[in-house]
Design a protein around this motif. Structure first.
Motif, PDB file in Angstrom:
ATOM      1  N   ALA A 215       0.832  -1.203   0.000  1.00  0.00           N
ATOM      2  CA  ALA A 215       0.000   0.000   0.000  1.00  0.00           C
ATOM      3  C   ALA A 215       0.873   1.262   0.000  1.00  0.00           C
ATOM      4  CB  ALA A 215      -0.936  -0.002   1.213  1.00  0.00           C
ATOM      5  N   LEU A 233      -6.490  -5.756  -5.681  1.00  0.00           N
ATOM      6  CA  LEU A 233      -5.916  -6.585  -4.614  1.00  0.00           C
ATOM      7  C   LEU A 233      -6.255  -8.062  -4.757  1.00  0.00           C
ATOM      8  CD1 LEU A 233      -6.447  -4.196  -1.579  1.00  0.00           C
ATOM      9  CD2 LEU A 233      -4.284  -4.754  -2.687  1.00  0.00           C
ATOM     10  N   ALA A 255      -5.909  -7.729   1.676  1.00  0.00           N
ATOM     11  CA  ALA A 255      -5.708  -6.492   2.428  1.00  0.00           C
ATOM     12  C   ALA A 255      -4.654  -6.697   3.519  1.00  0.00           C
ATOM     13  CB  ALA A 255      -7.024  -6.026   3.049  1.00  0.00           C
ATOM     14  N   ALA A 258      -1.318  -6.628   1.811  1.00  0.00           N
ATOM     15  CA  ALA A 258      -0.937  -5.329   1.224  1.00  0.00           C
ATOM     16  C   ALA A 258      -0.556  -4.305   2.285  1.00  0.00           C
ATOM     17  CB  ALA A 258      -2.089  -4.778   0.380  1.00  0.00           C
ATOM     18  N   ARG A 259      -1.008  -4.513   3.525  1.00  0.00           N
ATOM     19  CA  ARG A 259      -0.738  -3.554   4.588  1.00  0.00           C
ATOM     20  C   ARG A 259       0.643  -3.720   5.187  1.00  0.00           C
ATOM     21  NH1 ARG A 259      -2.814  -3.362   9.367  1.00  0.00           N
ATOM     22  NH2 ARG A 259      -3.850  -5.380   9.347  1.00  0.00           N
ATOM     23  N   ARG A 296      -4.395   3.748  -5.948  1.00  0.00           N
ATOM     24  CA  ARG A 296      -5.799   3.427  -5.648  1.00  0.00           C
ATOM     25  C   ARG A 296      -5.920   1.913  -5.590  1.00  0.00           C
ATOM     26  NH1 ARG A 296     -10.422   2.563  -8.864  1.00  0.00           N
ATOM     27  NH2 ARG A 296     -12.364   3.138  -7.796  1.00  0.00           N
ATOM     28  N   LEU A 297      -6.268   1.412  -4.391  1.00  0.00           N
ATOM     29  CA  LEU A 297      -6.370  -0.029  -4.196  1.00  0.00           C
ATOM     30  C   LEU A 297      -7.839  -0.434  -4.163  1.00  0.00           C
ATOM     31  CD1 LEU A 297      -3.818  -0.399  -1.229  1.00  0.00           C
ATOM     32  CD2 LEU A 297      -3.339  -0.334  -3.663  1.00  0.00           C
ATOM     33  N   ALA A 305      -8.994   1.741   1.678  1.00  0.00           N
ATOM     34  CA  ALA A 305      -7.936   2.634   2.163  1.00  0.00           C
ATOM     35  C   ALA A 305      -7.076   1.845   3.140  1.00  0.00           C
ATOM     36  CB  ALA A 305      -8.552   3.849   2.843  1.00  0.00           C
ATOM     37  N   LEU A 306      -5.840   1.596   2.752  1.00  0.00           N
ATOM     38  CA  LEU A 306      -4.935   0.796   3.586  1.00  0.00           C
ATOM     39  C   LEU A 306      -3.704   1.614   3.916  1.00  0.00           C
ATOM     40  CD1 LEU A 306      -4.943  -2.600   1.675  1.00  0.00           C
ATOM     41  CD2 LEU A 306      -6.239  -2.022   3.722  1.00  0.00           C
ATOM     42  N   ARG A 307      -3.185   1.427   5.117  1.00  0.00           N
ATOM     43  CA  ARG A 307      -1.921   2.066   5.496  1.00  0.00           C
ATOM     44  C   ARG A 307      -0.836   1.019   5.609  1.00  0.00           C
ATOM     45  NH1 ARG A 307      -3.612   5.812   9.868  1.00  0.00           N
ATOM     46  NH2 ARG A 307      -4.358   7.688   8.838  1.00  0.00           N
ATOM     47  N   SER A 308       0.372   1.365   5.163  1.00  0.00           N
ATOM     48  CA  SER A 308       1.524   0.510   5.365  1.00  0.00           C
ATOM     49  C   SER A 308       2.200   0.856   6.672  1.00  0.00           C
ATOM     50  CB  SER A 308       2.520   0.712   4.227  1.00  0.00           C
ATOM     51  OG  SER A 308       2.177  -0.100   3.126  1.00  0.00           O
TER      52      SER A 308
END
Ligand SMILES: [Mg+2]
Length: 313
Positions: A215, A233, A255, A258-259, A296-297, A305-308
């Motif tokens: 992400a 994803l 998800a 991806a995070r 844009r995921l 909306a994902l945060r790394s």
């Protein structure tokens, strides 16, 4: 101002402030490696710290594995520019109370990771301190380095290998032993040196390694290139134990993958025709470069909306 713009996040705001303060004294910041032209080829350099309690715990990994991971993380940055490793310099801070021999075990792990990609331990420094800190600086050479910038609208977005090595971390954090496959993916990541060099010669337009998570790293690639990335994803290739740990966390598996960082795979953009045959690592197309900005995921068509991982979030 960063030569290669980074994506959003408090960690990267701090880096932007450093670049702004240093100005012309640090003109090349923001990519996976510093690149210096020397006699017609490029010297690639990168440095990373692995800190006990932040990046690793000694009850989860052996000292050899801690050394391997620290070296693999640096070597992965060389992979991201398509460089061939010369080796690593290692600054070790070891607790003064630790028995002699611990630094030997740790450095065996560093050397083993370097050896698998044709590199050596080039030098280092040893100090006593309060906790264990392994700082690895890697050195390599590239004929034609790839950078984070360069993705063009219409390019495909691809990823090497499988994602989700954070499954092991999730298991340990919950007080369980990780599944063997996910433990191995976390403890001994293989830097994608061969794939990075092959992709650099196969027409790739931009590349980054997934050290902080898809992400966030996709957002860096978008910012660097002044483009948008659309990522589906449901296409992500998932590693061992991801489905199980994602279910335990009550999160869709893509998800969950991806995070998180910890994967050290490559995220790469390639012209619309895709890569030629013969890649030394599995490649999966997960999205498309578009005009615009940011990553844009979507999962099955719905935006997520994902945060790394961010050290200062
Ligand atoms: Mg990197």
């Amino acid at each position: 101002v960063l030569a290669t713009p980074l994506g959003p996040g408090p960690e990267f705001d701090r880096i932007r402030a450093i670049a702004e303060a240093l100005g012309a004294d640090a003109p090349g910041l923001g990519d996976d490696c510093a690149l210096l032209e020397v006699g017609g080829r490029w010297l690639a350099l990168s440095i990373d710290a692995a800190v006990e309690g932040v990046h690793f715990r000694r009850d989860w990994l052996t000292l050899e594995e801690i050394g391997w991971r620290a070296a693999a993380g640096g070597l992965s940055d060389l992979a991201a520019v398509g460089a061939e490793p010369a080796g690593a310099l290692v600054a070790l801070t070891v607790p003064r109370s630790s028995p002699p021999g611990q630094e030997v075990a740790l450095m065996r792990g560093v050397a083993a990771a370097c050896r698998t990609v044709g590199g050596q331990v080039l030098g280092g420094d040893l100090t006593g301190g309060d906790g264990l800190v392994v700082t690895v600086s890697v050195v390599g050479w590239a004929e034609r380095p790839l950078r984070r910038r360069g993705a063009r609208p219409g390019d495909g977005v691809w990823v090497t290998g499988t994602l989700g090595a954070r499954a092991a971390l999730a298991a340990w954090s919950a007080g369980r032993a990780p599944l063997p496959g996910s433990r191995a993916a976390f403890a001994r990541p293989e830097p994608r040196i061969a794939a990075g060099r092959w992709l650099a010669g196969a027409g790739a337009t931009a590349m980054i390694d997934l050290s902080d998570g898809l992400a966030g790293d996709a957002a860096h690639l978008a910012s660097a290139g002044g483009v948008g990335l659309e990522i589906e994803l449901e296409r992500l290739p998932l590693g061992a134990g991801v489905a199980e740990e994602a279910a335990a966390a009550g999160e869709p598996a893509p998800a969950f993958a991806a995070r998180g960082g910890e994967d050290y795979e490559l995220l790469v953009t390639l012209p619309p025709g895709g890569p030629p045959g013969g890649s030394p690592a599995p490649l999966t197309r997960i999205g498309t470069v578009v005009p615009g900005s940011g990553a844009r995921l979507t999962l099955d068509g719905r935006p997520l909306a994902l945060r790394s991982f961010d050290h200062f979030a």
